[in-house]
Scaffold this motif. Structure first.
Motif, mmCIF file in Angstrom:
data_model
loop_
_atom_site.group_PDB
_atom_site.id
_atom_site.type_symbol
_atom_site.label_atom_id
_atom_site.label_comp_id
_atom_site.label_asym_id
_atom_site.label_seq_id
_atom_site.Cartn_x
_atom_site.Cartn_y
_atom_site.Cartn_z
ATOM 1 N N GLY A 21 -3.348 -3.495 -2.888
ATOM 2 C CA GLY A 21 -2.259 -3.015 -3.147
ATOM 3 C C GLY A 21 -1.770 -3.383 -4.417
ATOM 4 N N ASP A 22 -0.394 -2.763 -4.633
ATOM 5 C CA ASP A 22 0.453 -2.941 -5.938
ATOM 6 C C ASP A 22 1.195 -3.971 -5.843
ATOM 7 N N PRO A 23 1.195 -5.010 -6.687
ATOM 8 C CA PRO A 23 1.929 -6.304 -6.625
ATOM 9 C C PRO A 23 3.426 -5.825 -7.075
ATOM 10 N N ALA A 53 0.761 -1.447 0.123
ATOM 11 C CA ALA A 53 -0.005 0.022 -0.277
ATOM 12 C C ALA A 53 0.786 1.164 -0.121
ATOM 13 N N GLY A 54 2.269 1.022 -0.339
ATOM 14 C CA GLY A 54 3.023 2.093 -0.205
ATOM 15 C C GLY A 54 3.586 2.699 1.210
ATOM 16 N N GLY A 55 3.526 1.478 2.060
ATOM 17 C CA GLY A 55 3.874 1.990 3.517
ATOM 18 C C GLY A 55 5.333 1.143 3.900
ATOM 19 N N GLY A 56 5.589 1.199 4.913
ATOM 20 C CA GLY A 56 7.127 0.755 5.092
ATOM 21 C C GLY A 56 7.365 -0.315 5.899
ATOM 22 N N THR A 57 6.074 -1.130 6.079
ATOM 23 C CA THR A 57 6.077 -2.220 7.362
ATOM 24 C C THR A 57 5.570 -3.384 6.237
ATOM 25 N N LEU A 58 6.520 -4.491 6.312
ATOM 26 C CA LEU A 58 6.339 -5.807 5.747
ATOM 27 C C LEU A 58 5.381 -6.596 6.717
ATOM 28 N N THR A 59 4.220 -6.934 5.931
ATOM 29 C CA THR A 59 3.240 -7.703 6.652
ATOM 30 C C THR A 59 2.674 -9.030 6.143
ATOM 31 N N LEU A 60 1.935 -9.830 6.627
ATOM 32 C CA LEU A 60 1.728 -11.219 5.839
ATOM 33 C C LEU A 60 0.874 -10.870 4.585
ATOM 34 N N SER A 61 0.026 -9.606 4.412
ATOM 35 C CA SER A 61 -0.712 -9.187 3.299
ATOM 36 C C SER A 61 0.429 -9.136 2.284
ATOM 37 N N ASP A 62 1.595 -8.614 2.390
ATOM 38 C CA ASP A 62 2.706 -8.468 1.380
ATOM 39 C C ASP A 62 3.067 -9.663 0.983
ATOM 40 N N VAL A 63 3.153 -10.806 1.870
ATOM 41 C CA VAL A 63 3.758 -12.056 1.323
ATOM 42 C C VAL A 63 2.623 -12.795 0.764
ATOM 43 N N SER A 64 1.319 -12.550 0.974
ATOM 44 C CA SER A 64 0.393 -13.419 0.364
ATOM 45 C C SER A 64 0.127 -12.753 -1.135
ATOM 46 N N LEU A 65 0.322 -11.488 -1.362
ATOM 47 C CA LEU A 65 0.247 -10.583 -2.574
ATOM 48 C C LEU A 65 1.509 -11.232 -3.329
ATOM 49 N N ALA A 66 2.765 -11.328 -2.804
ATOM 50 C CA ALA A 66 3.835 -11.580 -3.396
ATOM 51 C C ALA A 66 3.851 -13.107 -3.927
ATOM 52 N N SER A 67 3.102 -14.024 -3.294
ATOM 53 C CA SER A 67 2.864 -15.509 -3.554
ATOM 54 C C SER A 67 1.964 -15.879 -4.618
#
Length: 524
Positions: free
Chosen positions: A376-378, A355-369
């Motif tokens: 968010g933006d892949p 979402a353009g923030g600076g914290t790595l979350t499980l949502s980021d991991v799920s989106l990347a996978s």
């Protein structure tokens, strides 16, 4: 659209999001919204109502249901609680353990303003332990107000079997303090087990002001849309209380959020027996459905460190959600990956990497996978190390498998219903699970569960089969449960008895048996 069409509104306030749905007479979701829960939850309720009603014919709305974390948060945060006078009717027994003796020091000091144990109470047979000391009850009313108490909790030994002394004490207190002074009676709140029932009653009395603000805020939010509709709050067994009843018994709404999700998942998927995992932004709650209702916990439940015995679903909760923080401290071939339990919560929409923030979350991991789409933006997570993504998802999968195994009562494979805004974290296949189902509108299953909930009534008391006869005792318990369901808003002609449980009390004379009955029915 037919002229007999009716809409219901279901709202559920979670730690991260507040969800709202409009449901038609056929059970279809007309509109659903998800807004961020704020530090003042009533603001999220207002915003969710504004948005969910923006394109809906308000004239068709007839009922509104709310599931909220207000009372739970008040206990956990020790905020907004009333000062309670605690009157126990049990002397000369129970004098060795004072009310609140096992409570954490901070909440005991916050809530319990004065306590007393006076003569009174009954045996399970109804025989008096001692006559009620009415003079002591009158003196207590004076002492409690002098100590600054603005509510009173009354508990008596075996009051679920014989409530006469509690009722008499309540009448005395009301006559001394006025009919509007809040008095909570334990036989109306908890079941057998004096100390745990007393604890639940004290919490109930402490929450009355919180409950009043919630009910008034909910009704004001509805009135702002010119909705003169029946208002209900969900309770912790998956059924409803009228707003009036919820104002009197707020402790019964504790833990309603996970239950709403489970009931909503059941209805949306058309499955009555399954493991349900509700993944939010901060935590994941796992429970199990049996014949369409959450299995209730058989153990005493602690709320904010206070041991109680009211009905709660059998749940496992862990720090696993879409906003759960992931920390990568690996070097070379090392494997030091710290996941949670802290979470960015409702700020995930701003603080997550995607979402353009600076914290790595499980949502980021799920989106990347590739598990997650639509948020968010892949491109913002394309740089994540493949090994980090793999290891983080492996940890998630292990946690989901462990929760599922712990909820199952045998090794047979059953479905898993994945619901909640973070349900994308659950893999398509889970060991020990026959299939993973994500029903339509799964992300707002909690609000849907609130919207389709029914009213209920329960009875938990001791009968003497030798004195009255088993069938007469069961008929009496069923009738009492049905009346309780009607008081909660159920249609009197459509009530059904869902559970009857008998627990023989072989350690007492007279054929004593604990009888627990639950009656459920659609709203009138």
């Amino acid at each position: 659209m037919s002229t007999d069409e009716e809409f219901r509104i279901g709202i559920d306030v979670g730690g991260t999001n507040t969800d709202a749905v409009v449901i038609d007479s056929a059970g279809n979701v007309v509109k659903a919204v998800k807004v961020a829960t704020t530090s003042e939850p009533i603001d999220g309720i207002r915003e969710s109502l504004d948005r969910v009603l923006s394109e809906v014919n308000k004239l068709l709305v007839t009922k509104a249901m709310l599931g909220t974390t207000h009372p739970t948060n008040a206990i956990i945060q020790r905020r907004g609680l009333d000062t309670v006078g605690v009157l126990r009717l049990a002397a000369p027994s129970s004098l060795g353990v004072r009310p609140g003796a096992a409570w954490p020091n901070d909440i005991r000091a916050t809530v319990i303003g004065l306590s007393a144990i006076i003569e009174g109470g009954n045996e399970y047979t109804g025989a008096e332990i001692a006559p009620l000391d009415t003079d002591a009850a009158r003196r207590f009313s004076v002492d409690a107000t002098a100590a600054g108490c603005n509510a009173i909790a009354v508990s008596a030994a075996f009051s679920p079997a014989s409530s006469e002394h509690e009722l008499r004490a309540g009448d005395i207190l009301s006559s001394e303090l006025g009919p509007d002074f809040p008095v909570s009676l334990s036989h109306q709140v908890g079941s057998l087990g004096l100390l745990e029932r007393e604890n639940a009653t004290i919490l109930n009395a402490a929450l009355l002001s919180v409950a009043s603000s919630v009910v008034n805020g909910f009704e004001d939010a509805l009135a702002a849309h010119d909705l003169a509709v029946d208002a209900y709050l969900t309770q912790n067994d998956g059924t409803l209380l009228t707003a009036v009843e919820a104002g009197r018994f707020p402790v019964l709404t504790l833990g309603s959020g996970p239950t709403n999700s489970m009931r909503g998942a059941c209805a949306l998927a058309g499955v009555n027996d399954a493991v349900v995992i509700d993944v939010g932004g901060t935590s994941a709650d796992a429970g199990i459905l049996v014949d369409g209702f959450p299995r209730e916990s058989t153990a005493a439940v602690e709320v904010g460190g206070v041991r109680t015995n009211f009905r709660m679903p059998d749940l496992i909760s862990i720090g696993l959600g879409g906003g759960t923080v992931v920390r990568d401290a690996r070097a070379g071939n090392g494997s030091v990956l710290a996941i949670g339990p802290d979470s960015v919560g409702y700020a995930v929409a701003k603080e997550a990497l995607c979402a353009g923030g600076g914290t790595l979350t499980l949502s980021d991991v799920s989106l990347a996978s590739g598990r997650f789409e639509g948020f968010g933006d892949p491109a913002l997570v394309a740089h994540l190390d493949a090994r980090l993504v793999r290891d983080a998802l492996k940890w998630v999968d292990e946690q989901v498998s462990t929760m599922s195994d712990r909820m199952k009562s045998n090794r047979a494979e059953i479905p898993l219903l994945a619901v909640g805004g973070g349900a994308h974290l659950i893999a398509e296949q889970v060991q020990g699970i026959s299939e993973v189902l994500r029903p339509e509108s799964y992300s707002v299953a909690n609000a849907y569960g609130a919207g389709i909930a029914e009213a209920s009534g329960t009875v938990d008391r001791v009968y003497s089969y030798d004195r009255t006869g088993r069938e007469a005792c069961l008929d009496d318990a069923k009738e009492l449960a049905a009346h309780a369901a009607v008081r909660s808003g159920a249609h009197p002609d459509r009530i059904r008895i869902t559970t009857v449980t008998e627990v023989p009390m072989t350690y007492v004379p007279g054929g004593g048996c604990r009888v627990m009955v639950k009656a459920v029915g659609p709203l009138a």
